[in-house]
Design an enzyme around this catalytic site. Sequence first.
Site, short mmCIF file in Angstrom:
data_model
loop_
_atom_site.label_atom_id
_atom_site.label_comp_id
_atom_site.label_asym_id
_atom_site.label_seq_id
_atom_site.Cartn_x
_atom_site.Cartn_y
_atom_site.Cartn_z
N ALA A 141 0.83 -1.20 0.00
CA ALA A 141 0.00 0.00 0.00
C ALA A 141 0.87 1.26 0.00
CB ALA A 141 -0.92 0.00 1.21
N GLY B 238 1.03 -5.45 0.93
CA GLY B 238 0.17 -5.71 -0.22
C GLY B 238 0.93 -6.27 -1.41
N GLU C 238 0.85 -9.88 -0.77
CA GLU C 238 -0.52 -10.33 -1.03
C GLU C 238 -0.75 -10.50 -2.53
OE1 GLU C 238 -3.07 -8.52 2.68
OE2 GLU C 238 -2.51 -7.16 1.08
N GLU D 279 2.54 -5.33 8.29
CA GLU D 279 1.36 -4.57 8.72
C GLU D 279 1.25 -4.37 10.24
OE1 GLU D 279 0.17 -5.75 4.54
OE2 GLU D 279 1.40 -6.54 6.17
#
Length: 262
Positions: free
Chosen positions: A68, A113, A116, A136
């Site tokens: 992110a 992310g 991910e 995170e």
Amino acid sequence: MKLSNDSVLFEQEGHLAVITLNRPEEMNSINPHVGSALHEALEEVRDNESIWVAILTGAGDRAFSAGADLKWRSENESEVRTPDAGTGGKILSTEFACWKPVIAAVNGYAVGGGLELAIACDLIVAAERAQFGLPEPRRGLMADAGGVHGLSRQIPIKMAMEMILTGEFVTAERAAEVGLVNRVVENDELLTAARQLASSIMECSPKAVQAAKQAVMLGGELSFEEAMVTEFSMFERLKNSSDFTEGPRAFSEKRMPEWEGA
């Protein structure tokens, strides 16, 4: 194909698509604008019948994606919880229904992310310098776009819990040891190795490959017995195609098969 912005690049090489996150100075971090362009590129892969396989990578040599865009996030707090503000990990979910193989070519950090997104791909080829992690918790966040649930389903649970709970990174070598990565290659051989893997897939019937991917993804939600007796849509498509008879015929005639296409 021309995308709506330059944060994601798209090239088609025969039956292969190469998608590149193109924000090297920002470590290919993802905000809604990048996510939208990435989704657009993956829609092209899904819908373009001349594309059989895709490679997803990041520009530069520092990062596949750092996840992110926290700078954007801090400046747009009111938009953070909107549906299009994610990091991209959900783009390749079964709901998106892209049954064509996607290979992540990880050239540096694949964290948050970015990890991910990588684990949402079907295969991962990593450069020796690559690192993987879910930091995170160290930011007061949780990897809720596929990290927690995806990682714990792809590697041994104790190793997944260590990465999820500590936020520490692991090397490409360690990621390969626990089964997160398919191949680790020298840094300057990354895209060559990813293309070689894609070429091996493209020797197969694209319909058979898509049927197999769909069966793996959807069958995993069923018991073994249920999966064995369930006929998924892409297998039905395969059976009704010329590929279903061309493969055995080509083998018996000692020649390369001529596939019908995607």
